[in-house]
Design a protein around this motif. Structure first.
Motif, PDB file in Angstrom:
ATOM      1  N   GLY A 541      56.896  27.734  43.429  1.00  0.00           N
ATOM      2  CA  GLY A 541      55.192  27.292  43.848  1.00  0.00           C
ATOM      3  C   GLY A 541      54.175  28.442  43.507  1.00  0.00           C
ATOM      4  N   GLN A 542      54.649  29.618  43.909  1.00  0.00           N
ATOM      5  CA  GLN A 542      53.701  30.525  43.706  1.00  0.00           C
ATOM      6  C   GLN A 542      53.735  31.033  42.411  1.00  0.00           C
ATOM      7  OE1 GLN A 542      55.433  34.642  45.878  1.00  0.00           O
ATOM      8  NE2 GLN A 542      55.892  33.463  47.177  1.00  0.00           N
ATOM      9  N   LEU A 543      54.531  30.470  41.698  1.00  0.00           N
ATOM     10  CA  LEU A 543      54.986  31.308  39.818  1.00  0.00           C
ATOM     11  C   LEU A 543      53.162  30.268  39.791  1.00  0.00           C
ATOM     12  CD1 LEU A 543      58.319  31.308  39.070  1.00  0.00           C
ATOM     13  CD2 LEU A 543      55.995  32.808  39.124  1.00  0.00           C
ATOM     14  N   LEU A 544      53.804  28.781  40.154  1.00  0.00           N
ATOM     15  CA  LEU A 544      52.720  27.066  39.633  1.00  0.00           C
ATOM     16  C   LEU A 544      51.263  27.643  40.396  1.00  0.00           C
ATOM     17  CD1 LEU A 544      54.854  24.470  40.325  1.00  0.00           C
ATOM     18  CD2 LEU A 544      54.763  25.411  37.896  1.00  0.00           C
ATOM     19  N   LYS A 545      50.718  28.324  41.183  1.00  0.00           N
ATOM     20  CA  LYS A 545      49.956  28.248  41.669  1.00  0.00           C
ATOM     21  C   LYS A 545      49.441  29.827  40.801  1.00  0.00           C
ATOM     22  CE  LYS A 545      50.546  27.073  46.710  1.00  0.00           C
ATOM     23  NZ  LYS A 545      50.290  27.387  48.039  1.00  0.00           N
ATOM     24  N   ARG A 546      50.101  30.224  40.403  1.00  0.00           N
ATOM     25  CA  ARG A 546      49.308  32.144  39.544  1.00  0.00           C
ATOM     26  C   ARG A 546      48.651  31.193  38.330  1.00  0.00           C
ATOM     27  NH1 ARG A 546      49.735  37.387  40.624  1.00  0.00           N
ATOM     28  NH2 ARG A 546      49.504  36.308  42.605  1.00  0.00           N
ATOM     29  N   GLU A 547      49.763  30.253  37.481  1.00  0.00           N
ATOM     30  CA  GLU A 547      49.910  30.257  36.989  1.00  0.00           C
ATOM     31  C   GLU A 547      47.989  29.248  36.795  1.00  0.00           C
ATOM     32  OE1 GLU A 547      50.870  27.227  32.499  1.00  0.00           O
ATOM     33  OE2 GLU A 547      50.915  26.090  35.079  1.00  0.00           O
ATOM     34  N   THR A 548      47.468  28.658  37.241  1.00  0.00           N
ATOM     35  CA  THR A 548      46.536  27.629  37.634  1.00  0.00           C
ATOM     36  C   THR A 548      45.575  28.858  37.388  1.00  0.00           C
ATOM     37  OG1 THR A 548      47.413  25.790  39.351  1.00  0.00           O
ATOM     38  CG2 THR A 548      45.580  26.099  39.188  1.00  0.00           C
ATOM     39  N   ALA A 549      45.770  29.892  38.724  1.00  0.00           N
ATOM     40  CA  ALA A 549      44.761  31.112  38.627  1.00  0.00           C
ATOM     41  C   ALA A 549      44.550  31.288  37.039  1.00  0.00           C
ATOM     42  CB  ALA A 549      45.048  32.057  39.675  1.00  0.00           C
ATOM     43  N   VAL A 550      45.642  31.531  36.612  1.00  0.00           N
ATOM     44  CA  VAL A 550      45.398  32.491  35.439  1.00  0.00           C
ATOM     45  C   VAL A 550      44.819  31.768  34.181  1.00  0.00           C
ATOM     46  CG1 VAL A 550      46.418  33.378  33.080  1.00  0.00           C
ATOM     47  CG2 VAL A 550      47.768  34.070  35.237  1.00  0.00           C
ATOM     48  N   THR A 551      45.099  30.314  34.699  1.00  0.00           N
ATOM     49  CA  THR A 551      43.975  29.485  33.235  1.00  0.00           C
ATOM     50  C   THR A 551      42.833  29.488  34.090  1.00  0.00           C
ATOM     51  OG1 THR A 551      46.564  28.162  33.128  1.00  0.00           O
ATOM     52  CG2 THR A 551      44.293  26.719  32.834  1.00  0.00           C
ATOM     53  N   ALA A 552      42.539  29.895  34.889  1.00  0.00           N
ATOM     54  CA  ALA A 552      40.752  29.676  35.572  1.00  0.00           C
ATOM     55  C   ALA A 552      39.880  30.791  34.632  1.00  0.00           C
ATOM     56  CB  ALA A 552      41.188  29.819  37.613  1.00  0.00           C
ATOM     57  N   LEU A 594      54.366  37.911  38.937  1.00  0.00           N
ATOM     58  CA  LEU A 594      53.038  37.377  39.619  1.00  0.00           C
ATOM     59  C   LEU A 594      52.400  39.522  39.845  1.00  0.00           C
ATOM     60  CD1 LEU A 594      55.445  35.889  42.181  1.00  0.00           C
ATOM     61  CD2 LEU A 594      53.240  34.920  40.844  1.00  0.00           C
ATOM     62  N   ALA A 595      52.925  40.275  39.504  1.00  0.00           N
ATOM     63  CA  ALA A 595      52.687  41.641  39.542  1.00  0.00           C
ATOM     64  C   ALA A 595      52.292  42.056  37.991  1.00  0.00           C
ATOM     65  CB  ALA A 595      53.777  42.869  39.293  1.00  0.00           C
ATOM     66  N   GLU A 596      52.301  41.271  37.197  1.00  0.00           N
ATOM     67  CA  GLU A 596      51.646  41.345  35.637  1.00  0.00           C
ATOM     68  C   GLU A 596      50.406  40.727  35.662  1.00  0.00           C
ATOM     69  OE1 GLU A 596      54.742  40.650  32.702  1.00  0.00           O
ATOM     70  OE2 GLU A 596      55.563  42.322  32.690  1.00  0.00           O
ATOM     71  N   SER A 597      50.864  39.788  36.583  1.00  0.00           N
ATOM     72  CA  SER A 597      48.989  38.623  36.231  1.00  0.00           C
ATOM     73  C   SER A 597      48.437  38.207  37.021  1.00  0.00           C
ATOM     74  CB  SER A 597      49.759  36.971  36.529  1.00  0.00           C
ATOM     75  OG  SER A 597      49.980  37.404  37.564  1.00  0.00           O
ATOM     76  N   SER A 598      48.771  39.485  38.532  1.00  0.00           N
ATOM     77  CA  SER A 598      48.077  40.013  39.272  1.00  0.00           C
ATOM     78  C   SER A 598      46.878  41.564  38.776  1.00  0.00           C
ATOM     79  CB  SER A 598      48.621  40.327  39.935  1.00  0.00           C
ATOM     80  OG  SER A 598      49.080  39.707  41.522  1.00  0.00           O
ATOM     81  N   THR A 599      47.532  42.062  37.225  1.00  0.00           N
ATOM     82  CA  THR A 599      46.575  43.262  36.984  1.00  0.00           C
ATOM     83  C   THR A 599      46.251  42.209  36.561  1.00  0.00           C
ATOM     84  OG1 THR A 599      48.650  45.392  37.038  1.00  0.00           O
ATOM     85  CG2 THR A 599      47.460  45.577  35.109  1.00  0.00           C
ATOM     86  N   LEU A 600      46.681  40.571  35.333  1.00  0.00           N
ATOM     87  CA  LEU A 600      45.604  40.504  34.321  1.00  0.00           C
ATOM     88  C   LEU A 600      44.296  40.124  35.245  1.00  0.00           C
ATOM     89  CD1 LEU A 600      45.146  38.576  31.615  1.00  0.00           C
ATOM     90  CD2 LEU A 600      46.308  37.361  32.710  1.00  0.00           C
ATOM     91  N   LEU A 601      44.720  39.075  36.085  1.00  0.00           N
ATOM     92  CA  LEU A 601      43.566  38.853  36.937  1.00  0.00           C
ATOM     93  C   LEU A 601      42.476  39.904  37.415  1.00  0.00           C
ATOM     94  CD1 LEU A 601      44.871  35.765  38.441  1.00  0.00           C
ATOM     95  CD2 LEU A 601      44.086  35.923  37.201  1.00  0.00           C
ATOM     96  N   GLY A 602      43.288  40.874  37.697  1.00  0.00           N
ATOM     97  CA  GLY A 602      42.034  42.197  38.562  1.00  0.00           C
ATOM     98  C   GLY A 602      41.438  43.234  36.843  1.00  0.00           C
ATOM     99  N   SER A 603      41.486  42.494  36.180  1.00  0.00           N
ATOM    100  CA  SER A 603      41.351  43.389  34.580  1.00  0.00           C
ATOM    101  C   SER A 603      39.890  43.482  34.328  1.00  0.00           C
ATOM    102  CB  SER A 603      41.524  43.060  33.073  1.00  0.00           C
ATOM    103  OG  SER A 603      41.572  41.469  33.336  1.00  0.00           O
ATOM    104  N   ILE A 604      38.756  42.475  35.189  1.00  0.00           N
ATOM    105  CA  ILE A 604      37.796  42.770  35.457  1.00  0.00           C
ATOM    106  C   ILE A 604      37.407  42.642  36.797  1.00  0.00           C
ATOM    107  CG2 ILE A 604      35.628  41.448  34.347  1.00  0.00           C
ATOM    108  CD1 ILE A 604      36.895  39.271  32.907  1.00  0.00           C
ATOM    109  N   THR A 605      36.292  44.070  36.303  1.00  0.00           N
ATOM    110  CA  THR A 605      35.899  44.334  37.917  1.00  0.00           C
ATOM    111  C   THR A 605      34.849  45.406  38.724  1.00  0.00           C
ATOM    112  OG1 THR A 605      36.685  47.108  36.888  1.00  0.00           O
ATOM    113  CG2 THR A 605      38.458  45.641  38.572  1.00  0.00           C
ATOM    114  N   VAL A 606      33.976  44.857  38.976  1.00  0.00           N
ATOM    115  CA  VAL A 606      32.377  46.237  39.637  1.00  0.00           C
ATOM    116  C   VAL A 606      32.919  47.316  40.020  1.00  0.00           C
ATOM    117  CG1 VAL A 606      31.179  45.691  41.166  1.00  0.00           C
ATOM    118  CG2 VAL A 606      32.144  43.693  40.845  1.00  0.00           C
ATOM    119  N   ALA A 607      32.246  48.110  38.649  1.00  0.00           N
ATOM    120  CA  ALA A 607      32.515  49.900  39.624  1.00  0.00           C
ATOM    121  C   ALA A 607      31.918  50.260  40.160  1.00  0.00           C
ATOM    122  CB  ALA A 607      32.033  50.643  37.616  1.00  0.00           C
ATOM    123  N   THR A 608      30.181  49.710  40.171  1.00  0.00           N
ATOM    124  CA  THR A 608      29.111  50.461  41.139  1.00  0.00           C
ATOM    125  C   THR A 608      29.633  50.249  42.853  1.00  0.00           C
ATOM    126  OG1 THR A 608      28.228  49.964  39.373  1.00  0.00           O
ATOM    127  CG2 THR A 608      26.816  50.415  42.536  1.00  0.00           C
TER     128      THR A 608
END
Length: 792
Positions: A541-552, A594-608
């Motif tokens: 279930g965690q893998l399926l939810k993470r794929e939904t987040a990555v797709t979005a 899950l760790a690799e996909s978390s890195t992907l989702l966090g690749s766009i960040t606010v630097a200020t």
């Protein structure tokens, strides 16, 4: 089976043997009853409770247990799969494994024959489990040992039991018979083993139709495509794929192929290993029925129970295709093309010659990578024995009309009759094909046997299982299903030998997949809902939810297929049935994903980071965004203040180039009051989906500083100009208060008047004017010399 009960019994033993048995049976039987539970860890220990009298005929029989530490085990099996006939000696092998640190002194091996024929599946399964049937039967022969058995060693004894000692004649009904062997030292029974053989007296038998299905898969992996190096290993002469295909090609076995293998070979184009290309051509030329598993053999039941809305399929392979591998040149450098070989579906597949270009120069589409001429495409094969009611609805919605089920997924069949494999699953849920677990277990054990004796023991059980089914209701044909295991072990080298030996049994008849599906569905058998392990479902279930987040998240990318295509393939690989037996390894693989996909989702960040001071009523706040990806992204920046001191407009869209940063300005308006404000900066996709955790930027608001500054400036201006006016007034007053100096009378330029030395002129005092005298008007000259009044 309709044979008389008299014929099911073993006839009276000859006189000599009867005398021996009368002297040994009673004390030995008492000893066996007292010691069997603690001293005999036998092969079939752990048989499930469903093997009782009321259990369904699909109930699984357990394979022989592994040798436990510090134990003595014994296995007994006939030396041949040929049925025993009247007048023939029964030759068996007795294998004794001494896993203890002590030497077993020479003792006695006793061989027994079950008192009755094994006329039902329950009787057969109970015989193989001494805990369920403690009667060893009638003693046939006692064989003294001539040597000791050393610690941590195995000894094999071949013992021939004379036909007279067996005691079976042509008057006995054909079918499965039970044999038992015990090892005794002194008055102590050290170990016992159970086995079977088939007794046959030239009766007419009704063969059992058996459909065999062999899954061709690769070992568990977390990637959605097989690498070139791995393919070269798997398709080598001794590789796992080669051994699987060698065992079934051209035989009466249906192949269930993982499309991952086909796509992984084709997508390599000219870089595909020659052995992999040849392997794919062999599969294409095989006459076997073939149907596809889900891609990467992803567990269908696990997908459903983890929350998938539909069964998963690949979305694209574009991200993994290298066009250079599909554009080839000849020696002169001009483009060349070779059509390769045509598969049964008409799809071009790589040629067997590694020097021949595998394609016509055009990269294949996803449909071309997966295309194959299958015998059927509507069959689903989830994990056996773990399918729930709700899963069937999802399978049907995904286009599957037939589901392969394990024996534990059904119930209700009588224990003395084996039903057909097909099972009606109810309105709208199609057809179920139920695996005959006892038969399948014995076949899998035989195919993975490491020794000849172990293989013969397993195959004798296969023969006995089919003999029992055939003899249950003579003249009534049955169609059963047996499957080989997924996750093919490296030591499974007896697949071909097992299938060929099965084909040689008189009471076996091969059945095709089409014939299996067309056979009469079983009656009085119901689907029994089961479930996957809870921890496995939770991780899936965690893998399926993470794929939904990555797709979005991928909607922000300039090329989303690079992310979504790879994510889907890897997800299906992690849901593979091959991981089911590797719990620890699977949990590690899921954690890494899950760790690799978390890195992907966090690749766009606010630097200020802030803090930022706002000193005006309307200002632009700079917000810097970082893009760590190797492609451009488009995001929406939404800012929400923590209180009403600041007012912020709508979200701002921004495009950030690959591996770069960009600053966007957010217009804000100061409202009422001063103080601290926290801006909540959220990044969203262009569709409005949040793609990262909000960033908090502290703001110090001083909205009245602008008015105070203006007031101070105005005061400064007033003071500056007022000071100038005041200075001018003072100067004018000072000039007015000074005496007027009259012009001196004109004198002759040539004359010089010198004052008297040392004399001082005294000014003459004016004569006083009479009081009644009128003032004398000024002359024009004197009027011009009068002081002027200052202007206001």
């Amino acid at each position: 089976m309709v044979a008389e009960s008299v014929l099911k019994h073993r006839p009276a033993l000859p006189g000599a043997i009867r005398g021996v048995w009368s002297r040994t049976r009673r004390p030995l039987g008492v000893l066996l009853i007292g010691l069997l539970a603690g001293a005999v860890p036998v092969a079939a220990a752990g048989l499930p409770a469903s093997a009782s009298v009321t259990a369904p005929a699909f109930t699984a029989a357990q394979p022989p247990a592994a040798v436990s530490a510090n134990a003595v085990t014994l296995h007994v099996a006939p030396t041949t799969l040929e049925p025993l006939k009247a007048g023939q000696d029964l030759t068996v092998t007795v294998t004794v494994q001494n896993a203890t640190p002590d030497t077993i002194s020479p003792g006695t091996i006793d061989l027994f024959l079950a008192e009755r024929a094994l006329i039902s599946r329950n009787a057969l399964n109970n015989w193989l489990d001494p805990e369920k049937n403690r009667k060893s039967g009638d003693l046939m022969l006692s064989q003294p040992m001539t040597a000791s058995i050393q610690p941590d060693s195995t000894e094999i004894f071949t013992i021939a039991v004379p036909a007279d000692a067996v005691g079976l004649t042509s008057g006995n009904a054909w079918g499965a018979r039970g044999i038992a062997a015990t090892l005794s030292t002194g008055d102590r029974v050290r170990a016992e083993g159970r086995g079977t053989f088939v007794w046959y007296s030239d009766e007419e038998v009704t063969p059992v139709n058996v459909s065999l299905i062999m899954p061709i898969t690769v070992p568990a992996q977390s990637a959605g495509l097989i690498t070139s190096k791995a393919l070269e290993t798997f398709t080598a002469p001794t590789g796992v794929l080669s051994r699987q295909l060698d065992g079934v090609v051209g035989r009466a076995v249906t192949i269930a192929i993982d499309p991952l293998i086909i796509a992984s070979i084709r997508i390599l184009g000219s870089a595909a290993p020659p052995s992999a290309i040849a392997w794919l051509n062999r599969l294409d030329q095989a006459p076997n029925d073939i149907f596809p598993l889900s891609y990467a053999d992803a567990d269908l039941a696990l997908q459903s129970q983890a929350g998938a809305e539909l069964l998963l399929t690949p979305t694209t392979f574009d991200q993994a295709i290298d066009p250079a591998l599909f554009t080839l040149t000849d020696q002169a450098g001009s483009p060349t093309a070779d059509p390769g070989t045509q598969s049964g579906s008409g799809t071009t597949v790589p040629s067997a010659d590694p020097a021949t270009p595998p394609t016509d120069g055009t990269p294949p589409s996803m449909e071309e990578l997966l295309a194959w001429e299958y015998s059927a495409t509507d069959i689903g094969w989830p994990t056996e024995g773990a399918v729930a009611n709700t899963d069937l609805d999802l399978f049907t919605a995904s286009g599957l009309t037939t589901t392969i089920l394990g024996g534990s997924n059904v119930s209700g069949a009588a224990g003395d009759f084996t039903p057909n494999a097909p099972l009606a699953l109810g309105t709208g849920n199609g057809l179920g094909l139920v695996v005959d677990d006892p038969l399948a277990t014995a076949l899998r054990t035989a195919a993975s046997a490491s020794t000849d004796d172990a293989w013969r023991e397993a195959m004798s059980r296969v023969s006995s299982q089919l003999a029992v089914v055939s003899a249950e209701r003579p003249g009534t044909a049955r169609t059963l299903l047996a499957t080989f295991a997924r996750g093919w072990p490296p030591s499974a080298d007896r697949l071909t030998e097992t299938i060929d030996a099965l084909a040689g049994l008189l009471w076996f008849a091969p059945s095709t997949l089409t014939e299996l599906r067309a056979s009469v569905p079983a009656e009085d058998v119901d689907f029994d809902s089961q479930a996957e392990p809870a921890d496995r479902v939770a991780l899936a279930g965690q893998l399926l939810k993470r794929e939904t987040a990555v797709t979005a998240f991928s909607s922000t990318l300039s090329d989303s297929a690079v992310v979504t295509g790879t994510q889907r393939l890897d997800l299906m690989a992690l849901l593979s049935n091959s991981w089911a037996s590797q719990k620890a390894g699977w949990m590690d693989a899921v954690g890494t994903s899950l760790a690799e996909s978390s890195t992907l989702l966090g690749s766009i960040t606010v630097a200020t980071k802030g803090p930022i001071n706002v000193v005006g009523s309307q200002v632009d706040i700079p917000v810097t965004l970082d893009n760590a990806l190797n492609q451009a992204v488009t995001v929406m920046v939404r800012v929400v203040p923590s209180n009403g001191r600041l007012l912020v407009g709508d979200a701002v869209e921004s495009t950030i180039e690959a591996q770069s940063a960009r600053t966007v300005t957010i217009p804000v308006t100061a409202a009422v009051g001063n103080g601290a404000v926290t801006l909540r900066v959220t990044l969203l996709t262009p569709a409005g989906t949040v793609i990262s955790e909000p960033a908090l930027i502290p703001i110090n608001v001083r909205a009245d500083w602008e008015g105070l500054g203006s007031l101070l400036f105005a005061a400064f201006v007033v003071l500056f100009f007022g000071f100038g006016v005041w200075r001018n007034i003072l100067r004018r007053r000072r000039e007015r208060s000074e005496p007027v100096i009259e012009d001196t009378p004109e004198t002759d330029p040539g004359s010089v008047t010198e004052p008297a030395t040392g004399a001082t002129e005294e000014p003459e005092e004016p004569e006083p004017m009479p009081a009644d005298a009128a003032p004398t008007p000024l002359s024009p000259a004197s009027a011009s010399d009068a002081p002027t009044e200052p202007r206001a």
